[in-house]
Scaffold this motif. Structure first.
Motif, PDB file in Angstrom:
ATOM      1  N   VAL A   8       0.844  -1.199   0.000  1.00  0.00           N
ATOM      2  CA  VAL A   8       0.000   0.000   0.000  1.00  0.00           C
ATOM      3  C   VAL A   8       0.878   1.247   0.000  1.00  0.00           C
ATOM      4  O   VAL A   8       1.920   1.295   0.662  1.00  0.00           O
ATOM      5  CB  VAL A   8      -0.979   0.011   1.211  1.00  0.00           C
ATOM      6  CG1 VAL A   8      -0.262   0.021   2.549  1.00  0.00           C
ATOM      7  CG2 VAL A   8      -1.922   1.210   1.132  1.00  0.00           C
ATOM      8  N   VAL A   9       0.449   2.234  -0.771  1.00  0.00           N
ATOM      9  CA  VAL A   9       1.059   3.564  -0.739  1.00  0.00           C
ATOM     10  C   VAL A   9      -0.053   4.551  -0.418  1.00  0.00           C
ATOM     11  O   VAL A   9      -1.052   4.621  -1.156  1.00  0.00           O
ATOM     12  CB  VAL A   9       1.727   3.919  -2.085  1.00  0.00           C
ATOM     13  CG1 VAL A   9       2.252   5.358  -2.070  1.00  0.00           C
ATOM     14  CG2 VAL A   9       2.860   2.945  -2.398  1.00  0.00           C
ATOM     15  N   THR A  10       0.102   5.297   0.696  1.00  0.00           N
ATOM     16  CA  THR A  10      -0.897   6.323   1.010  1.00  0.00           C
ATOM     17  C   THR A  10      -0.402   7.659   0.453  1.00  0.00           C
ATOM     18  O   THR A  10       0.794   7.839   0.217  1.00  0.00           O
ATOM     19  CB  THR A  10      -1.157   6.428   2.529  1.00  0.00           C
ATOM     20  OG1 THR A  10      -0.032   7.071   3.144  1.00  0.00           O
ATOM     21  CG2 THR A  10      -1.378   5.059   3.161  1.00  0.00           C
ATOM     22  N   GLY A  11      -1.328   8.578   0.261  1.00  0.00           N
ATOM     23  CA  GLY A  11      -0.949   9.841  -0.396  1.00  0.00           C
ATOM     24  C   GLY A  11      -0.561   9.564  -1.834  1.00  0.00           C
ATOM     25  O   GLY A  11       0.309  10.215  -2.414  1.00  0.00           O
ATOM     26  N   GLY A  14      -0.134  12.137  -4.576  1.00  0.00           N
ATOM     27  CA  GLY A  14       0.768  13.258  -4.295  1.00  0.00           C
ATOM     28  C   GLY A  14       2.099  13.149  -5.016  1.00  0.00           C
ATOM     29  O   GLY A  14       2.344  12.220  -5.787  1.00  0.00           O
ATOM     30  N   GLN A  15       2.979  14.113  -4.697  1.00  0.00           N
ATOM     31  CA  GLN A  15       4.216  14.205  -5.480  1.00  0.00           C
ATOM     32  C   GLN A  15       5.269  13.141  -5.132  1.00  0.00           C
ATOM     33  O   GLN A  15       5.954  12.649  -6.022  1.00  0.00           O
ATOM     34  CB  GLN A  15       4.788  15.618  -5.468  1.00  0.00           C
ATOM     35  CG  GLN A  15       4.991  16.266  -4.122  1.00  0.00           C
ATOM     36  CD  GLN A  15       6.160  17.250  -4.153  1.00  0.00           C
ATOM     37  OE1 GLN A  15       6.738  17.515  -5.207  1.00  0.00           O
ATOM     38  NE2 GLN A  15       6.528  17.777  -2.992  1.00  0.00           N
ATOM     39  N   ILE A  16       5.388  12.757  -3.877  1.00  0.00           N
ATOM     40  CA  ILE A  16       6.364  11.694  -3.555  1.00  0.00           C
ATOM     41  C   ILE A  16       5.910  10.382  -4.194  1.00  0.00           C
ATOM     42  O   ILE A  16       6.699   9.665  -4.826  1.00  0.00           O
ATOM     43  CB  ILE A  16       6.523  11.508  -2.028  1.00  0.00           C
ATOM     44  CG1 ILE A  16       7.166  12.754  -1.416  1.00  0.00           C
ATOM     45  CG2 ILE A  16       7.360  10.277  -1.710  1.00  0.00           C
ATOM     46  CD1 ILE A  16       7.276  12.727   0.101  1.00  0.00           C
ATOM     47  N   ALA A  17       4.618  10.093  -4.032  1.00  0.00           N
ATOM     48  CA  ALA A  17       4.090   8.828  -4.555  1.00  0.00           C
ATOM     49  C   ALA A  17       4.300   8.704  -6.061  1.00  0.00           C
ATOM     50  O   ALA A  17       4.509   7.599  -6.582  1.00  0.00           O
ATOM     51  CB  ALA A  17       2.605   8.701  -4.206  1.00  0.00           C
ATOM     52  N   ILE A 127       6.709   1.877   6.784  1.00  0.00           N
ATOM     53  CA  ILE A 127       7.570   3.058   6.853  1.00  0.00           C
ATOM     54  C   ILE A 127       6.676   4.293   6.824  1.00  0.00           C
ATOM     55  O   ILE A 127       5.834   4.429   5.934  1.00  0.00           O
ATOM     56  CB  ILE A 127       8.602   3.108   5.706  1.00  0.00           C
ATOM     57  CG1 ILE A 127       9.373   4.440   5.758  1.00  0.00           C
ATOM     58  CG2 ILE A 127       7.995   2.920   4.339  1.00  0.00           C
ATOM     59  CD1 ILE A 127      10.463   4.597   4.714  1.00  0.00           C
ATOM     60  N   VAL A 128       6.864   5.164   7.802  1.00  0.00           N
ATOM     61  CA  VAL A 128       6.122   6.427   7.815  1.00  0.00           C
ATOM     62  C   VAL A 128       7.015   7.509   7.201  1.00  0.00           C
ATOM     63  O   VAL A 128       8.146   7.717   7.648  1.00  0.00           O
ATOM     64  CB  VAL A 128       5.705   6.824   9.248  1.00  0.00           C
ATOM     65  CG1 VAL A 128       5.048   8.200   9.257  1.00  0.00           C
ATOM     66  CG2 VAL A 128       4.752   5.783   9.813  1.00  0.00           C
ATOM     67  N   VAL A 129       6.475   8.174   6.192  1.00  0.00           N
ATOM     68  CA  VAL A 129       7.184   9.252   5.504  1.00  0.00           C
ATOM     69  C   VAL A 129       6.545  10.604   5.845  1.00  0.00           C
ATOM     70  O   VAL A 129       7.231  11.602   6.034  1.00  0.00           O
ATOM     71  CB  VAL A 129       7.169   9.000   3.974  1.00  0.00           C
ATOM     72  CG1 VAL A 129       7.779  10.169   3.215  1.00  0.00           C
ATOM     73  CG2 VAL A 129       7.895   7.697   3.635  1.00  0.00           C
ATOM     74  N   SER A 242      10.930  18.146  -0.990  1.00  0.00           N
ATOM     75  CA  SER A 242      11.661  17.075  -1.703  1.00  0.00           C
ATOM     76  C   SER A 242      10.707  15.953  -2.076  1.00  0.00           C
ATOM     77  O   SER A 242       9.926  15.499  -1.239  1.00  0.00           O
ATOM     78  CB  SER A 242      12.722  16.472  -0.784  1.00  0.00           C
ATOM     79  OG  SER A 242      13.535  17.460  -0.243  1.00  0.00           O
ATOM     80  N   ALA A 243      10.813  15.465  -3.289  1.00  0.00           N
ATOM     81  CA  ALA A 243       9.919  14.373  -3.678  1.00  0.00           C
ATOM     82  C   ALA A 243      10.701  13.226  -4.320  1.00  0.00           C
ATOM     83  O   ALA A 243      10.623  12.090  -3.861  1.00  0.00           O
ATOM     84  CB  ALA A 243       8.855  14.894  -4.624  1.00  0.00           C
ATOM     85  N   MET A 244      11.497  13.525  -5.339  1.00  0.00           N
ATOM     86  CA  MET A 244      12.275  12.467  -5.996  1.00  0.00           C
ATOM     87  C   MET A 244      13.235  11.809  -4.993  1.00  0.00           C
ATOM     88  O   MET A 244      13.306  10.575  -4.891  1.00  0.00           O
ATOM     89  CB  MET A 244      13.066  13.107  -7.149  1.00  0.00           C
ATOM     90  CG  MET A 244      13.886  12.155  -7.944  1.00  0.00           C
ATOM     91  SD  MET A 244      15.089  12.930  -9.056  1.00  0.00           S
ATOM     92  CE  MET A 244      14.795  14.628  -9.042  1.00  0.00           C
TER      93      MET A 244
END
Ligand code: NAI
Ligand code: OAA
Length: 331
Positions: A8-11, A14-17, A127-129, A242-244
């Motif tokens: 699972v990817v939350t957000g 968004g830009q990081i995802a 992992i919490v980002v 920062s995203a990338m």
């Protein structure tokens, strides 16, 4: 072929995802032979954007991706997941500290912890980002009591990568020649990037980073400040956080958790067991080694007076943040 892994990817809108999903989908994290089901969570108003991300993921035509689920329902997103990238949260803007996000973001992690507790696998690796990442990680774990605390971590790998890159650039070597840089404490401007135990290999010879740099004043001042303030510097320049590099660091963190660290160590925010005199229960970044998908804190490192003060200062900030977050959750 291995059994499909549920990630699972939350957000996810968004830009990081946007960077993270591509790396995960093409096998950078779980391996090039590991089939994946991707569960993408975002909030209801972002469902149209998320649908666009799903279209693009499909259009990448990546063979490892067996199924994609896009949803605004945490109970669907976390169902039976093996790995969770918790990115969904508000980012800071110029002039803010990450802890200024606490009020806006901490309740997201309370609600998602409650959902995870009910439907995620008990072995899920999290992992919490989303910021403030350490404190959000504590809250997530608190509200998912049926999942072992060791399964909850937060990301300080971006800080580690930044520190490593600063040292490599200073010495004119490539990044992989520098190892065992440590980030202690909070993913905030009080974090302590520590190279006292780090080493560098130059022309086949391995030496300590302080020995190679030969400039303690730089290491104790400019270097630390640059790493502590790097997120703010990126926001100032890009007008976005920062995203990338954040996505790359999240991949590094999760890959090492699944694959192991070998002889080197990496930094991760983990729930403190009191190691190095840090208050138990804080999510504090430590150097860890990982084997068989289990991390252990690297013990018995010699801590100087300089380091002790910095480690305690960042712990004090985390204590305050946690107390404020707990009060917010109970309000
Ligand atoms: N730990 C670290 O090293 C880093 C952490 N961050 C943090 O990561 C977070 C995300 O950053 P960006 O992707 O740039 O932000 P963004 O604003 O581009 O994306 C965040 C996404 O999360 C979604 N979201 C908000 N509430 C949600 C909820 N309850 N459930 C699911 N999704 C939800 C939003 O709708 C949005 O699509 C921010 O908190 C940022 O500060 C950013 C860089 C590094
Ligand atoms: O600085 C921010 O707000 C985003 C972040 O956590 C980072 O880039 O390290």
């Amino acid at each position: 072929m291995a059994e499909t892994l549920k990630v699972v990817v939350t957000g996810a809108a968004g830009q990081i995802a946007y960077s993270l999903l591509f790396s995960v989908a093409k096998g950078d994290v779980f391996g090039k032979d590991q089939p994946l089901e991707l569960l993408l969570l975002d909030i209801t108003p972002m469902m149209e954007v998320l649908n666009g991300v799903v279209m693009e993921l499909m259009d990448c035509a990546i063979p490892l991706v067996k199924n994609i689920v896009a949803t605004d329902d945490p109970m669907v997103a976390f169902k039976d997941v093996d790995a969770a990238f918790m990115v969904g949260a508000m980012p800071r803007r110029e002039g803010m500290e990450r802890k200024d996000l606490l009020k806006a973001n901490v309740k997201i992690f309370k609600a998602q912890g409650q959902a995870m507790d009910q439907v995620a696998k008990k072995t899920v690796k999290v992992i919490v980002v989303g910021n403030p990442a350490n404190t959000n990680g504590c809250i997530l774990s608190k509200y998912a009591p049926s999942i072992p605390k060791a399964n909850f971590t937060c990301m300080t790998r971006l800080d580690q990568n930044r520190a490593q890159a600063q040292i490599a650039a200073k010495l004119g070597v490539s990044n992989e020649q520098v190892s065992n840089v440590i980030i202690w404490g909070n993913h905030s401007s009080t974090q302590f990037p520590d190279v006292a135990h780090a080493s560098v290999t130059i022309q086949g010879k391995t030496m300590s980073v302080p020995e190679a740099i030969k400039d303690d004043s730089y290491l104790n001042n400019e270097f630390i400040k640059t790493v502590q303030q790097r997120g703010a510097a990126v926001i100032k320049a890009r007008k976005l956080s920062s995203a990338m590099s954040a996505a790359k660091a999240a991949c590094d963190h999760m890959r090492d958790w699944f694959v192991g660290t070998g002889k080197n160590w990496v930094s991760m925010g983990v729930i403190s067991d009191g190691s190095y005199g840090i208050r138990e229960g804080l999510m504090y970044s430590y150097p860890v080694k990982i084997q068989d998908k289990a991390w252990t804190i690297v013990q018995d490192l010699k801590i100087s007076q300089f380091a002790r003060e910095k480690m305690d200062a960042t712990a004090a900030e985390l204590s305050e943040e946690l107390d404020a977050a707990l009060a917010e959750c109970e309000a």
